[in-house]
Design a protein around this motif. Structure first.
Motif, mmCIF file in Angstrom:
data_model
loop_
_atom_site.group_PDB
_atom_site.id
_atom_site.type_symbol
_atom_site.label_atom_id
_atom_site.label_comp_id
_atom_site.label_asym_id
_atom_site.label_seq_id
_atom_site.Cartn_x
_atom_site.Cartn_y
_atom_site.Cartn_z
ATOM 1 N N SER A 30 0.815 -1.218 0.000
ATOM 2 C CA SER A 30 0.000 0.000 0.000
ATOM 3 C C SER A 30 0.848 1.266 0.000
ATOM 4 N N SER A 31 2.125 1.153 0.336
ATOM 5 C CA SER A 31 3.006 2.324 0.393
ATOM 6 C C SER A 31 3.659 2.646 -0.943
ATOM 7 N N TYR A 32 3.570 1.743 -1.884
ATOM 8 C CA TYR A 32 4.320 1.863 -3.122
ATOM 9 C C TYR A 32 3.497 2.429 -4.265
ATOM 10 N N ARG A 33 4.173 3.193 -5.089
ATOM 11 C CA ARG A 33 3.646 3.554 -6.401
ATOM 12 C C ARG A 33 3.742 2.316 -7.280
ATOM 13 N N MET A 34 2.657 1.942 -7.928
ATOM 14 C CA MET A 34 2.638 0.778 -8.809
ATOM 15 C C MET A 34 2.455 1.234 -10.248
ATOM 16 N N GLY A 35 3.248 0.645 -11.120
ATOM 17 C CA GLY A 35 3.192 1.069 -12.511
ATOM 18 C C GLY A 35 3.290 -0.083 -13.485
ATOM 19 N N TRP A 36 2.914 0.205 -14.720
ATOM 20 C CA TRP A 36 3.083 -0.714 -15.836
ATOM 21 C C TRP A 36 3.950 -0.025 -16.883
ATOM 22 N N TYR A 37 4.887 -0.769 -17.411
ATOM 23 C CA TYR A 37 5.755 -0.311 -18.476
ATOM 24 C C TYR A 37 5.726 -1.362 -19.580
ATOM 25 N N ARG A 38 6.194 -0.991 -20.748
ATOM 26 C CA ARG A 38 6.255 -1.962 -21.840
ATOM 27 C C ARG A 38 7.488 -1.742 -22.686
ATOM 28 N N GLN A 39 7.880 -2.816 -23.342
ATOM 29 C CA GLN A 39 9.047 -2.739 -24.225
ATOM 30 C C GLN A 39 8.765 -3.549 -25.484
ATOM 31 N N ALA A 40 8.741 -2.852 -26.603
ATOM 32 C CA ALA A 40 8.553 -3.492 -27.898
ATOM 33 C C ALA A 40 9.919 -3.882 -28.451
ATOM 34 N N PRO A 41 9.951 -4.850 -29.371
ATOM 35 C CA PRO A 41 11.232 -5.284 -29.939
ATOM 36 C C PRO A 41 11.992 -4.114 -30.555
ATOM 37 N N GLY A 42 13.255 -3.979 -30.190
ATOM 38 C CA GLY A 42 14.098 -2.940 -30.746
ATOM 39 C C GLY A 42 13.874 -1.555 -30.177
ATOM 40 N N LYS A 43 13.024 -1.463 -29.154
ATOM 41 C CA LYS A 43 12.729 -0.156 -28.563
ATOM 42 C C LYS A 43 13.048 -0.155 -27.078
ATOM 43 N N GLN A 44 13.147 1.053 -26.532
ATOM 44 C CA GLN A 44 13.385 1.178 -25.109
ATOM 45 C C GLN A 44 12.100 0.937 -24.323
ATOM 46 N N ARG A 45 12.281 0.548 -23.085
ATOM 47 C CA ARG A 45 11.131 0.379 -22.215
ATOM 48 C C ARG A 45 10.471 1.736 -22.001
ATOM 49 N N GLU A 46 9.132 1.754 -22.033
ATOM 50 C CA GLU A 46 8.408 3.010 -21.889
ATOM 51 C C GLU A 46 7.314 2.907 -20.847
ATOM 52 N N PHE A 47 7.022 4.039 -20.270
ATOM 53 C CA PHE A 47 5.964 4.131 -19.272
ATOM 54 C C PHE A 47 4.599 3.943 -19.911
ATOM 55 N N VAL A 48 3.722 3.217 -19.210
ATOM 56 C CA VAL A 48 2.348 3.040 -19.690
ATOM 57 C C VAL A 48 1.351 3.698 -18.735
ATOM 58 N N ALA A 49 1.423 3.309 -17.463
ATOM 59 C CA ALA A 49 0.463 3.837 -16.488
ATOM 60 C C ALA A 49 1.024 3.641 -15.091
ATOM 61 N N ALA A 50 0.576 4.498 -14.166
ATOM 62 C CA ALA A 50 1.008 4.365 -12.779
ATOM 63 C C ALA A 50 -0.080 4.839 -11.844
ATOM 64 N N LEU A 51 -0.078 4.253 -10.651
ATOM 65 C CA LEU A 51 -1.081 4.569 -9.635
ATOM 66 C C LEU A 51 -0.351 4.663 -8.301
ATOM 67 N N THR A 52 -0.392 5.847 -7.708
ATOM 68 C CA THR A 52 0.317 6.037 -6.439
ATOM 69 C C THR A 52 -0.486 5.476 -5.267
ATOM 70 N N SER A 53 0.138 5.480 -4.113
ATOM 71 C CA SER A 53 -0.541 5.024 -2.911
ATOM 72 C C SER A 53 -1.691 5.957 -2.550
ATOM 73 N N GLY A 54 -1.601 7.177 -3.035
ATOM 74 C CA GLY A 54 -2.676 8.128 -2.787
ATOM 75 C C GLY A 54 -3.709 8.171 -3.888
ATOM 76 N N SER A 55 -3.659 7.177 -4.788
ATOM 77 C CA SER A 55 -4.632 7.014 -5.872
ATOM 78 C C SER A 55 -4.502 8.040 -6.980
ATOM 79 N N SER A 56 -3.375 8.693 -7.083
ATOM 80 C CA SER A 56 -3.125 9.545 -8.235
ATOM 81 C C SER A 56 -2.727 8.663 -9.416
#
Length: 118
Positions: A30-56
């Motif tokens: 519950s204290s952690y920011r949780m996120g999803w990232y993705r990486q397509a072939p030949g590309k850098q990992r990129e941010f997709v979505a995140a949800l903080t402990s405060g629901s931001s």
């Protein structure tokens, strides 16, 4: 030992939906920011979505209105509902747990493949 285990990836046709889940153990979830990232072939990992402990919540622009991130602090899980999938969403999707104050507490799952193709 911290573990993040993703599930729910697979092959889906354009316009379809998938729901990714990440089960987390070994941290005070519950204290952690949780996120999803993705990486397509030949590309850098990129941010997709995140949800903080405060629901931001934040999304990358290309998934706004199509993807929804949510968390269940009672079950220590974070999910990513993906609708109206496009071929450009094809990637390995990674779950991330990051402490908001102590950046060294930054953990990753092993990834789950999402392929959008007809």
């Amino acid at each position: 030992q911290v573990q993040l285990v993703e599930s729910g990836g697979g092959l889906v046709q354009p316009g379809g939906s998938l729901r990714l889940s990440c089960a987390v153990s070994g941290i005070i979830f519950s204290s952690y920011r949780m996120g999803w990232y993705r990486q397509a072939p030949g590309k850098q990992r990129e941010f997709v979505a995140a949800l903080t402990s405060g629901s931001s919540i934040n999304y990358r622009d290309s998934v706004k209105g199509r993807f929804t991130i949510s968390r269940d602090n009672a079950k220590n899980t974070v999910s990513l509902q993906m609708n109206s999938l496009k071929p450009e969403d094809t990637a390995v999707y990674y779950c991330n747990a990051r402490h908001p104050l102590y950046g060294r507490y930054d953990y990753w799952g092993q990834g789950t493949q999402v392929t959008v193709s007809s």
